[in-house]
Design a protein around this motif. Structure first.
Motif, PDB file in Angstrom:
ATOM      1  N   GLY A  15      32.942 -33.626  10.881  1.00  0.00           N
ATOM      2  CA  GLY A  15      34.136 -34.393  11.241  1.00  0.00           C
ATOM      3  C   GLY A  15      34.211 -35.697  10.474  1.00  0.00           C
ATOM      4  N   SER A  16      34.723 -36.733  11.120  1.00  0.00           N
ATOM      5  CA  SER A  16      34.995 -38.004  10.449  1.00  0.00           C
ATOM      6  C   SER A  16      33.802 -38.949  10.471  1.00  0.00           C
ATOM      7  N   PHE A  17      32.643 -38.426  10.054  1.00  0.00           N
ATOM      8  CA  PHE A  17      31.479 -39.265   9.765  1.00  0.00           C
ATOM      9  C   PHE A  17      31.447 -39.544   8.261  1.00  0.00           C
ATOM     10  N   LYS A  18      30.774 -40.617   7.881  1.00  0.00           N
ATOM     11  CA  LYS A  18      30.725 -40.960   6.462  1.00  0.00           C
ATOM     12  C   LYS A  18      29.865 -39.973   5.666  1.00  0.00           C
ATOM     13  N   ARG A  19      28.808 -39.422   6.313  1.00  0.00           N
ATOM     14  CA  ARG A  19      27.953 -38.456   5.608  1.00  0.00           C
ATOM     15  C   ARG A  19      27.733 -37.229   6.495  1.00  0.00           C
ATOM     16  N   PRO A  20      28.763 -36.415   6.701  1.00  0.00           N
ATOM     17  CA  PRO A  20      28.580 -35.214   7.523  1.00  0.00           C
ATOM     18  C   PRO A  20      27.623 -34.234   6.839  1.00  0.00           C
ATOM     19  N   HIS A  21      26.703 -33.697   7.597  1.00  0.00           N
ATOM     20  CA  HIS A  21      25.709 -32.791   6.994  1.00  0.00           C
ATOM     21  C   HIS A  21      24.859 -32.171   8.099  1.00  0.00           C
ATOM     22  N   LEU A  22      23.862 -31.376   7.665  1.00  0.00           N
ATOM     23  CA  LEU A  22      22.862 -30.814   8.568  1.00  0.00           C
ATOM     24  C   LEU A  22      21.621 -31.699   8.497  1.00  0.00           C
ATOM     25  N   TYR A  23      21.169 -32.223   9.641  1.00  0.00           N
ATOM     26  CA  TYR A  23      20.078 -33.190   9.648  1.00  0.00           C
ATOM     27  C   TYR A  23      18.912 -32.687  10.498  1.00  0.00           C
ATOM     28  N   GLU A  24      17.687 -33.024  10.037  1.00  0.00           N
ATOM     29  CA  GLU A  24      16.505 -32.795  10.847  1.00  0.00           C
ATOM     30  C   GLU A  24      16.371 -33.947  11.843  1.00  0.00           C
ATOM     31  N   ILE A  25      15.978 -33.627  13.059  1.00  0.00           N
ATOM     32  CA  ILE A  25      15.794 -34.661  14.075  1.00  0.00           C
ATOM     33  C   ILE A  25      14.355 -34.641  14.595  1.00  0.00           C
ATOM     34  N   LEU A  37      22.309 -41.648  11.294  1.00  0.00           N
ATOM     35  CA  LEU A  37      21.935 -40.688  10.246  1.00  0.00           C
ATOM     36  C   LEU A  37      23.133 -40.320   9.380  1.00  0.00           C
ATOM     37  N   ALA A  38      24.300 -40.172  10.006  1.00  0.00           N
ATOM     38  CA  ALA A  38      25.512 -39.751   9.291  1.00  0.00           C
ATOM     39  C   ALA A  38      26.274 -40.930   8.706  1.00  0.00           C
ATOM     40  N   GLY A  39      25.675 -42.127   8.715  1.00  0.00           N
ATOM     41  CA  GLY A  39      26.297 -43.272   8.059  1.00  0.00           C
ATOM     42  C   GLY A  39      27.367 -43.969   8.857  1.00  0.00           C
ATOM     43  N   GLY A  40      27.532 -43.591  10.127  1.00  0.00           N
ATOM     44  CA  GLY A  40      28.570 -44.204  10.944  1.00  0.00           C
ATOM     45  C   GLY A  40      29.887 -43.467  10.834  1.00  0.00           C
ATOM     46  N   PHE A  41      30.892 -44.011  11.492  1.00  0.00           N
ATOM     47  CA  PHE A  41      32.197 -43.364  11.540  1.00  0.00           C
ATOM     48  C   PHE A  41      33.086 -43.798  10.374  1.00  0.00           C
ATOM     49  N   MET A  42      34.031 -42.937  10.015  1.00  0.00           N
ATOM     50  CA  MET A  42      35.061 -43.300   9.051  1.00  0.00           C
ATOM     51  C   MET A  42      36.002 -44.323   9.690  1.00  0.00           C
ATOM     52  N   THR A  43      36.775 -44.998   8.841  1.00  0.00           N
ATOM     53  CA  THR A  43      37.652 -46.061   9.345  1.00  0.00           C
ATOM     54  C   THR A  43      38.808 -45.531  10.196  1.00  0.00           C
ATOM     55  N   ASP A  44      39.104 -44.233  10.081  1.00  0.00           N
ATOM     56  CA  ASP A  44      40.228 -43.686  10.842  1.00  0.00           C
ATOM     57  C   ASP A  44      39.809 -43.140  12.205  1.00  0.00           C
ATOM     58  N   VAL A  45      38.582 -43.486  12.635  1.00  0.00           N
ATOM     59  CA  VAL A  45      38.102 -43.048  13.952  1.00  0.00           C
ATOM     60  C   VAL A  45      38.339 -44.155  14.968  1.00  0.00           C
ATOM     61  N   THR A  47      37.601 -46.172  18.165  1.00  0.00           N
ATOM     62  CA  THR A  47      36.356 -46.404  18.916  1.00  0.00           C
ATOM     63  C   THR A  47      36.477 -45.984  20.374  1.00  0.00           C
ATOM     64  N   ASN A  48      37.698 -45.734  20.834  1.00  0.00           N
ATOM     65  CA  ASN A  48      37.877 -45.244  22.201  1.00  0.00           C
ATOM     66  C   ASN A  48      37.851 -43.716  22.267  1.00  0.00           C
ATOM     67  N   SER A  49      37.638 -43.089  21.098  1.00  0.00           N
ATOM     68  CA  SER A  49      37.602 -41.632  21.064  1.00  0.00           C
ATOM     69  C   SER A  49      36.312 -41.115  21.688  1.00  0.00           C
ATOM     70  N   LYS A  50      36.246 -39.825  21.872  1.00  0.00           N
ATOM     71  CA  LYS A  50      35.050 -39.181  22.405  1.00  0.00           C
ATOM     72  C   LYS A  50      34.376 -38.356  21.314  1.00  0.00           C
ATOM     73  N   ILE A  51      33.070 -38.273  21.406  1.00  0.00           N
ATOM     74  CA  ILE A  51      32.309 -37.411  20.511  1.00  0.00           C
ATOM     75  C   ILE A  51      32.193 -36.042  21.178  1.00  0.00           C
ATOM     76  N   GLU A  52      32.494 -35.010  20.395  1.00  0.00           N
ATOM     77  CA  GLU A  52      32.400 -33.646  20.900  1.00  0.00           C
ATOM     78  C   GLU A  52      31.036 -33.063  20.523  1.00  0.00           C
ATOM     79  N   ASN A  86      30.687 -33.523  16.510  1.00  0.00           N
ATOM     80  CA  ASN A  86      31.923 -33.779  15.759  1.00  0.00           C
ATOM     81  C   ASN A  86      32.638 -34.996  16.334  1.00  0.00           C
ATOM     82  N   VAL A  87      33.326 -35.696  15.466  1.00  0.00           N
ATOM     83  CA  VAL A  87      34.204 -36.776  15.906  1.00  0.00           C
ATOM     84  C   VAL A  87      35.500 -36.640  15.120  1.00  0.00           C
TER      85      VAL A  87
END
Length: 340
Positions: A15-25, A37-45, A47-52, A86-87
């Motif tokens: 989704g609208s993350f700066k670095r969307p990818h598959l990450y090891e945790i 890990l994903a670099g934070g949110f894009m500017t068009d997100v 902040t009152n939205s929900k993460i799915e 996803n966001v």
């Protein structure tokens, strides 16, 4: 020996993350860690939205959806192997611009707001200058250019199929590569031409203010060029001397053609058309070539088509005539912009 262990726990971040990818945790990491890990949110997100979060329910082995408030304590919840996070972006935040050039008081690129019309942008540009000629406005749209290009390619394919049928059937005698060369050249021109995407519009201020259909909404990438008031008529095509002549009110089409040297031997007297300053084209008949032809406006182009009767035998006349008109109209749009 260097041992690299297999990845055991991973999450997908999209989704609208700066670095969307598959990450090891690492066990114990949280949703906040995933965002980092994903670099934070894009500017068009928002902040009152929900993460799915799509998570595997191990008891029934089906995925379930969870929704987490970005600003809530739920962000400290633990990640689980196989999570998909996803966001979503907020609609309407993309950068959209339109460009105004020529005879407007403040030409340039303007940001496009939702619902902006052509009149809104013209007003923001300070309106037209005293030398403007809104009757000759050139309006370009990307989606129209794409449609015109597709139409050119279809016409090229149709002409090419006709040529193949003629050669393979042998129904026409004495057909040579030389005799078909003009059509082959036309096919090449259709494939290589890049239409500007001109649409016929009426953008004089009185019409825009009184007619809601004329005052249409703009799209990203639209361009409007307002030329200076012209004082000429162009005559091109099958005349002895293609030229630009001084506009004289009352002159007929015949008189302008005469001033250009008259028709050539290859001219088609029944396929003479006028491209008006706004880009609209109209085929004219000889009976309309009268003194004081009121249809001509300054900036119009008279186009004399080549006689297509030599192609009658291979039934191409009806196909070629509108193609030539389209190409001439496209050339007139380029000339209108280049001259200013």
């Amino acid at each position: 020996i260097i041992f690299i262990p297999l990845i055991e726990n991973k999450v997908r971040i999209g989704g609208s993350f700066k670095r969307p990818h598959l990450y090891e945790i690492i066990p114990g990491e949280t949703f906040e860690d995933a965002v980092k890990l994903a670099g934070g949110f894009m500017t068009d997100v928002n902040t009152n939205s929900k993460i799915e979060v799509s998570r595997i329910n191990r008891s029934i082995y089906e995925r379930e959806l969870l929704y987490i408030d970005m600003l809530s304590e739920d962000m400290s919840g633990k990640l689980v192997d196989g999570d998909s996070i996803n966001v979503f972006s907020t609609a309407g935040l993309d950068i959209k611009t339109v460009e105004l050039s020529g005879e407007v008081n403040f030409p340039g690129e303007y940001s496009l707001q939702e619902g902006d019309t052509i009149l809104d942008i013209v007003n923001r540009a300070g309106g037209y200058t005293e030398d403007s000629y809104s009757e000759g406005a050139v309006f370009l749209r990307n989606s129209t250019a794409k449609s015109q290009k597709e139409a050119f390619l279809r016409s090229a394919d149709e002409l090419e199929k006709t040529l193949v049928n003629i050669i393979s059937s042998g129904t026409i005698q004495n057909v040579t590569a030389f005799s078909l060369a003009p059509i082959s050249d036309l096919i090449t021109r259709l494939r290589e031409s890049e239409p500007l995407g001109r649409q016929v519009v009426e953008v004089d201020l009185m019409t825009l203010k009184s007619d809601p259909y004329a005052n249409f909404r703009l799209q990203d990438g639209d361009k409007l060029h307002i030329p200076k008031r012209p004082y000429s008529i162009s005559v091109v095509g099958e005349v002895l001397n293609s030229t630009t002549l001084r506009f004289k009110p009352g002159n007929s089409i015949n008189e302008y053609i005469s001033l250009a040297g008259g028709l050539s031997e290859q001219a088609d007297k029944d396929k003479i058309f006028v491209i008006f300053p706004n880009g609209q084209a109209k085929i004219l008949q000889n009976r309309l070539f009268s003194k004081g032809d009121s249809q001509l406006l300054p900036g119009s182009t008279i186009v004399v088509a080549r006689d297509a009767r030599p192609w009658d035998a291979i039934k191409l006349t009806e196909v070629i005539t509108p193609i030539l008109a389209d190409l001439a109209t496209s050339a007139a749009a380029i000339a209108a912009i280049s001259d200013n």
